[in-house]
Design a protein around this motif. Structure first.
Motif: not given
Length: 307
Positions: A88-92, A176-178, A208-212, A264-269
């Motif tokens: 799953a895609e997300f911007d961290f 997390i930033p790096i 990803s678990l935390c985001v989910y 297509r792979i889903p992503f988190y916003r």
């Protein structure tokens, strides 16, 4: 399908003859609790300060925090969900923020789970700000970390520990930033001797678990143990842990058959606007809410992970 639970350092001592002999010599025949073990070991680490001891001290501090949280263990329901969390895609990379279900928790996977050909195992995850990590180490083992007098920025960090097949503890700590940059570099040039492949995979799954968890309003994380067999540390039963199961999304079936889907792979916003932190969400820190953006489905029949 079997699961194993992360073993803390005391559990590891109890699992081999040399460790048991050491415990008997130190504590006699009385039961040894984690706090007792922590006090003795950290004192010896202080007396023989080395880089290895500093890292071991950090692990012990986080295991104590895990215990204080109730020793939560999150069992991932199946291998498919593990892989979904990983892909799953997300911007961290840019101002990533999330509210973990616990500051420190263990992850447990079905035995033999593979992600991109990498075999993963149970681990301990701690997600806090850098200042919280510093405070944890200072409060629990001040003589070692007395140099941490500086105030650090409110920067979110993740620390992952697991016991490798070589019977050593491998760890990965990262702000997390790096982290995104680090994962990108390791993907191009992995360092198997440092177990980066396993640690990178576990770290990505944990975040990803935390985001989910946020995107599903916590409804997919339920109390209890899986029906499968669970391997417990020696001398412990299920009451020693807070068991939780992370459920996979429910897929609707038509005419008794599962749909075959191209997607297509889903992503988190990430939700940051003030309007998303009102009503029942008013107590959440801005930026901690996420939603799953529906993936492209050429058959227009796919359920998202939120269903």
């Amino acid at each position: 399908m079997n699961y194993s639970i992360y073993k803390n350092q005391l559990d590891i001592f109890k699992s081999n003859s040399q460790g048991k002999a050491t415990l008997r010599k130190t504590f006699g025949k009385k039961p040894v609790h984690l706090q007792d073990f922590f006090s003795i070991v950290t004192q010896r680490l202080i007396e023989t300060e080395t880089e290895f001891n500093l890292e071991m001290g950090k692990i012990l501090c986080e295991e104590m925090l895990w215990s204080e949280c109730g020793s939560p263990v999150i069992f991932i329901e199946n291998e498919a969900l593990v892989n979904n969390l990983f892909t799953a895609e997300f911007d961290f990379k840019n101002n990533f923020i999330v509210q973990p279900p616990f500051k420190s928790f263990a992850l447990s996977f079905p035995k033999g789970t593979l992600v991109n050909g990498v075999k993963i195992t149970s681990c301990l995850v701690t997600i806090m700000t850098k200042q919280e990590f510093v405070d944890l180490y200072k409060d629990k083992c001040h003589p070692i970390w007395g140099e941490f007098a500086t105030t650090y920025p409110d920067e979110l960090c993740v620390h992952v520990h697991y016991r490798s097949e070589k019977f050593r503890m491998d760890s990965c700590f990262s702000p997390i930033p790096i982290l995104a940059e680090t994962l990108t570099k390791n993907a191009k040039k992995p360092l198997p001797n440092r177990s980066t492949e396993v640690l990178d995979t576990l770290t990505k799954i944990a975040l990803s678990l935390c985001v989910y968890h946020s995107a599903t309003d916590g409804k997919k994380l339920v109390d209890g143990y899986p029906k499968s067999a669970v391997s417990l540390p020696i001398g412990k039963n299920r009451s020693a842990f807070k068991g939780l199961i992370l459920r996979a999304p429910v897929q609707n079936k038509s005419a008794g058959e599962a749909r075959k889907i191209k997607y297509r792979i889903p992503f988190y916003r990430n939700l940051r606007a003030k309007r998303y932190y009102q009503g029942k969400y008013k107590d959440l820190k801005p930026g901690t809410r996420w939603v799953l953006v529906k993936e492209v489905d050429t058959t227009n029949s796919m359920n998202t992970m939120l269903h």
